[in-house]
Design an enzyme around this catalytic site. Sequence first.
Site: not given
Ligand SMILES: Cc1cc2nc3c(=O)[nH]c(=O)nc-3n(C[C@H](O)[C@H](O)[C@H](O)COP(=O)(O)OP(=O)(O)OC[C@H]3O[C@@H](n4cnc5c(N)ncnc54)[C@H](O)[C@@H]3O)c2cc1C
Length: 597
Positions: A419
């Site tokens: 989220e």
């Molecule tokens: C158990 C689980 C349930 C989930 N449920 C859903 C769901 O129902 N629907 C859905 O759509 N998604 C869902 N997700 C996905 C979740 O929302 C994402 O994992 C999350 O948004 C982060 O994206 P990412 O994992 O690609 O991390 P990344 O985007 O790769 O981020 C990695 C790190 O980099 C930082 N970062 C990235 N970009 C920036 C920026 N521009 N500025 C500063 N910091 C940054 C982040 O804060 C983080 O610390 C779920 C994930 C899990 C693990």
Amino acid sequence: MCKFARYADFSREAFDMVLAEAGKLAERAFYPTNKLGDVQGCRFENGQVKVPDSFHEPYRLYRDGGWIAMADSPEVGGQGLPVALSTACVEMFGAANWSLTMYSGLTHGAAHLLQRHGAPELQKLYMDNLFSFNWAGTMCLTEPGAGTDVGNLRTKAQRQPDGTFKITGQKIFISSGMHDLTENIVHMVLARIDGAPKGTRGISIFLVPRLRVDESGELVDNDVACAGIEHKMGIHGSATCTLNFGENGGCTGYVMGGENQGMHIMFDMMNEARLFVGIQGLAHASSAYLHALQYSKERIQGSSIENMKDPDAPRTPIILHPDVRRMLMFMKSSSEGLRGLMYLAGYCIDRVRVAETQEERELFEGYVDLLIPVCKSVGSDLGFRVCETAIQVYGGYGYIREYPVEQMMRDCKIASIYEGTNGIQALDLVGRKLAFKQGKLLKDGLKAAGKIISKARQNYRLRDLVQIYDEAQESLVQLTKYFGLKSITGEFEVPVLYAKPCLDLFGDVIMGFILLWQADLADRRLHEIYAEHGAADEGSRSRLLHENRECAFYFGKICSARFFVNHVLTQAAGKVRGIMNNDKSALEIPDEGFALD
Ligand SMILES: Cc1cc2nc3c(=O)[nH]c(=O)nc-3n(C[C@H](O)[C@H](O)[C@H](O)COP(=O)(O)OP(=O)(O)OC[C@H]3O[C@@H](n4cnc5c(N)ncnc54)[C@H](O)[C@@H]3O)c2cc1C
């Protein structure tokens, strides 16, 4: 709430009854399945996903009780209760079994999105079944290359002559993406229509059912397949799925709220989802605290400090050790502060609903906008820290699976990630909410808090605490001004670099405010009780504190405020000083300087 026409048919008794029923359902039906769900987890078999066996019965009880729509209007089958009340119920259900609560939270989000942005024909076909929780819902944003960077998504929507769209693409990490709790699942999918602009401007949102209602009203397969489930650290009972849309060219989607409006709509729906995740942190914190408290009364280890050196001294329950009491106070004050924060956000949402003038509505919308990133981020981070502290109270037993707190810590961790990660919440707070109209939201919020705190200020027994609160608030104001200045002078990197510590400080100040507000009420009531019992001296008051549960409760509230203000708010000035020293080491260090390859 009952003084507002919208809630006039209710009463305090009615609210108490709802809370009691939610508590019963949470304790008797949800909680016994929490560990079972953790151990059995979700299973992926022949393209289908099975939730833990034990989840079916509590799901049915929850659905049949109409809990999902308790705060929705009767027109959609809801009970029209206040959001503040549903916030409290979600806390109880979540504390009892968060994995199970996830299914309802996402379904409600999808139903609400359809209610606000769906075309009437779509609402007719899908909405009732979502608000009644006969069907479930999801939010499908994430893709392998598009996590935080949602604008980078690749899922496509191809316009069809009949006005519908063919959807193709893959989504990952989708909570409740596929499961056997309900016959049908309604996905809300972000995708880009052919030819739409790049980035977030070209994103649309589509209703994509797993089973589509065809022209004759039959449910037909809509080419949404589950490629597998993610194996996670926690929330094992919540099915997190990889979904493939349109592998066979047969996936139909219906655009919601107009083309390229996807991000706008997601923003509109974010407050609900982010508050839900904040409540997750509160729920785990509250549950972990209560478990640790109980354990600390039962676990016998060591002797009291007075008898430390005497090997024959009687062994005591660990709750008598000062260090354990300090951990318990941290957990208690944090849980109560978080609870106040979440319920306050729920209350402000209610005040938006009942506002009689545009001005009043905008004022409360402003409070909600300001509170939500704090609820989400502080709820999840502090919730996790409370769970971790609970393990510490249990000692080695906390670390092993036979005891419940290690599951809570594993289940809680995800709340700071999904989220919108907490880093992104901080950027939202600092970049959008605090910057809005030269800090108008913050000024309005502090003004409202000031009015409430003025009562505590008049209470001489709390005066020293209010002074520390005032200083912490002033530190926060100084920090926001500093950020404003840095932005004007073009040094944007400084507010961006320290957005998260700023959000944390903001959370400290709000929770300090809430705990002081409670302490003032508690202190006044406590002294009424002293007077009722003729307890005028220290000795009789001390006796009363041990004999009278109400007294102990109110005294405990004051202790929470004292602990939090003295141990958290006193650090505000130091934290702000650290930021305003303008240290840019995190930016200046070369990548190689972090560690040599
Ligand atoms: C158990 C689980 C349930 C989930 N449920 C859903 C769901 O129902 N629907 C859905 O759509 N998604 C869902 N997700 C996905 C979740 O929302 C994402 O994992 C999350 O948004 C982060 O994206 P990412 O994992 O690609 O991390 P990344 O985007 O790769 O981020 C990695 C790190 O980099 C930082 N970062 C990235 N970009 C920036 C920026 N521009 N500025 C500063 N910091 C940054 C982040 O804060 C983080 O610390 C779920 C994930 C899990 C693990």
